[in-house]
Write a protein that holds these residues in place. Structure first.
Motif, PDB file in Angstrom:
ATOM      1  N   VAL A 124       0.868  -1.185   0.000  1.00 30.09           N
ATOM      2  CA  VAL A 124       0.000   0.000   0.000  1.00 30.09           C
ATOM      3  C   VAL A 124       0.904   1.233   0.000  1.00 30.09           C
ATOM      4  O   VAL A 124       0.547   2.276  -0.526  1.00 30.09           O
ATOM      5  N   ALA A 125       2.083   1.079   0.586  1.00 25.96           N
ATOM      6  CA  ALA A 125       3.056   2.172   0.668  1.00 25.96           C
ATOM      7  C   ALA A 125       4.064   2.084  -0.475  1.00 25.96           C
ATOM      8  O   ALA A 125       4.899   1.182  -0.506  1.00 25.96           O
ATOM      9  N   GLN A 126       3.969   3.029  -1.417  1.00 24.18           N
ATOM     10  CA  GLN A 126       5.067   3.221  -2.355  1.00 24.18           C
ATOM     11  C   GLN A 126       6.135   4.099  -1.708  1.00 24.18           C
ATOM     12  O   GLN A 126       7.322   3.924  -1.952  1.00 24.18           O
ATOM     13  N   VAL A 127       5.681   5.040  -0.911  1.00 23.91           N
ATOM     14  CA  VAL A 127       6.577   5.829  -0.068  1.00 23.91           C
ATOM     15  C   VAL A 127       6.323   5.376   1.364  1.00 23.91           C
ATOM     16  O   VAL A 127       5.194   5.450   1.846  1.00 23.91           O
ATOM     17  N   THR A 128       7.345   4.889   2.019  1.00 23.28           N
ATOM     18  CA  THR A 128       7.163   4.277   3.327  1.00 23.28           C
ATOM     19  C   THR A 128       7.213   5.296   4.465  1.00 23.28           C
ATOM     20  O   THR A 128       7.669   6.421   4.293  1.00 23.28           O
ATOM     21  N   GLU A 129       6.734   4.881   5.609  1.00 23.30           N
ATOM     22  CA  GLU A 129       6.830   5.627   6.862  1.00 23.30           C
ATOM     23  C   GLU A 129       6.823   4.592   7.985  1.00 23.30           C
ATOM     24  O   GLU A 129       6.602   3.403   7.722  1.00 23.30           O
ATOM     25  N   PRO A 130       7.129   4.971   9.235  1.00 20.60           N
ATOM     26  CA  PRO A 130       7.330   3.970  10.284  1.00 20.60           C
ATOM     27  C   PRO A 130       6.220   2.934  10.424  1.00 20.60           C
ATOM     28  O   PRO A 130       6.494   1.751  10.674  1.00 20.60           O
ATOM     29  N   LEU A 131       4.963   3.334  10.251  1.00 23.84           N
ATOM     30  CA  LEU A 131       3.860   2.394  10.423  1.00 23.84           C
ATOM     31  C   LEU A 131       3.865   1.292   9.371  1.00 23.84           C
ATOM     32  O   LEU A 131       3.299   0.216   9.578  1.00 23.84           O
ATOM     33  N   THR A 132       4.528   1.533   8.239  1.00 25.97           N
ATOM     34  CA  THR A 132       4.638   0.509   7.194  1.00 25.97           C
ATOM     35  C   THR A 132       5.307  -0.747   7.735  1.00 25.97           C
ATOM     36  O   THR A 132       5.082  -1.854   7.232  1.00 25.97           O
ATOM     37  N   SER A 133       6.120  -0.597   8.780  1.00 29.68           N
ATOM     38  CA  SER A 133       6.830  -1.745   9.356  1.00 29.68           C
ATOM     39  C   SER A 133       5.882  -2.766   9.976  1.00 29.68           C
ATOM     40  O   SER A 133       6.282  -3.908  10.246  1.00 29.68           O
ATOM     41  N   LEU A 134       4.625  -2.388  10.213  1.00 25.71           N
ATOM     42  CA  LEU A 134       3.633  -3.309  10.781  1.00 25.71           C
ATOM     43  C   LEU A 134       2.473  -3.561   9.828  1.00 25.71           C
ATOM     44  O   LEU A 134       1.458  -4.124  10.236  1.00 25.71           O
TER      45      LEU A 134
END
Length: 274
Positions: A124-134
């Motif tokens: 869902v994330a092409q550009v990641t952020e910390p919550l992408t880790s979960l």
């Protein structure tokens, strides 16, 4: 027996949740600093609805992890060896190397056409952020957790394993996952050309995977991607751009080395002057 199991599961939920929230809190805090803004790998906004989707997925991951870790500790805990520094370090090393291989293989399989639906939540994330880790589907999380637990069970057949070594790796995994999904390049340019950088990943390494989908399948190392030809040729260039405060602005952007101009032959007058 039931009350003991319930207690273990509840403890797992609390501990797992607090550790993940702590890692996310550190990640969110660092992501809002001036240095993080300067060192962005991709200078783009998040996709519409990305945070909401990732938050719902994270709730499922926290509950899934708590259940699996609680059950695993309940049934395998008595088989763990007493703590000692050498055994803890050996257990940690086993988990780190073994899970790295497991992750690379399963990650590549999850990018095949038939299995990608189980991995699509993470992208869902092409550009990641910390919550992408979960942000994982439950099927993918079961694959990842099953692999990690399988490493412990396999190790216990051939060597002593300590709870401290295993938990140490789990903590490393949680915090490095947040760093790897930060879309912020914290490591200096010289890192990727050093011997350490030829083994271990950077946030840029994983940011490129999310933007390009195919390639950079490794977890915390770059070794298997280098060996199997799945590393991007412009990785070091993108890393340098991020550190210079000139992160990429287009998802499909690829960088090429700037050609060095060939030396022009000296003119007759220049030759005489020389």
């Amino acid at each position: 027996m039931e009350s003991t199991l319930v207690t273990v599961l509840f403890t797992g939920l609390v501990v797992s949740g607090l550790v993940k929230l702590s890692a996310l809190g550190v990640g969110w805090g660092l992501a809002r600093t001036r240095l993080a803004e300067r060192w962005r790998v991709y200078r783009r906004a998040l996709a519409p609805g990305q945070l909401r989707s990732e938050a719902w997925a994270a709730v499922g991951v926290v509950l899934c992890d708590a259940l699996l870790v609680g059950l695993f500790r309940y049934f395998s805990g008595p088989r763990m060896a007493p703590f000692s520094v050498p055994v803890a370090l050996l257990s940690y090393a086993w988990m780190f190397v073994g899970f790295e291989v497991w992750f690379y293989v399963t990650h590549r399989l999850l990018h095949t056409r038939r299995l990608y639906r189980f991995h699509s939540q993470h992208h869902v994330a092409q550009v990641t952020e910390p919550l992408t880790s979960l942000s994982f589907s439950l099927v993918e999380r079961l694959v990842l957790m099953g692999g990690g637990m399988g490493m412990v069970v396999l190790a216990m057949q051939v060597m002593p394993v300590t709870q401290a070594g295993v938990m140490g790796y789990i903590l490393t995994n949680y915090f490095l996952n947040v760093v790897g999904h930060s879309n912020t390049e914290w490591l200096p340019r010289r890192f990727v050309s050093s011997w350490v950088g030829r083994v271990f990943f950077t946030p840029t390494f994983h940011a490129l995977h999310h933007a390009r989908y195919q390639g950079h399948y490794g977890l915390f190392t770059v070794v298997l991607d280098r060996w199997f030809g799945t590393a991007f040729h412009d990785y070091t260039l993108v890393h340098a751009r991020a550190r210079e405060g000139q992160g990429l602005v287009r998802i499909g952007e690829r960088l090429s080395p700037v050609p060095v101009p060939e030396a022009l032959p000296a003119t007759q007058s220049e030759s005489k002057a020389a």
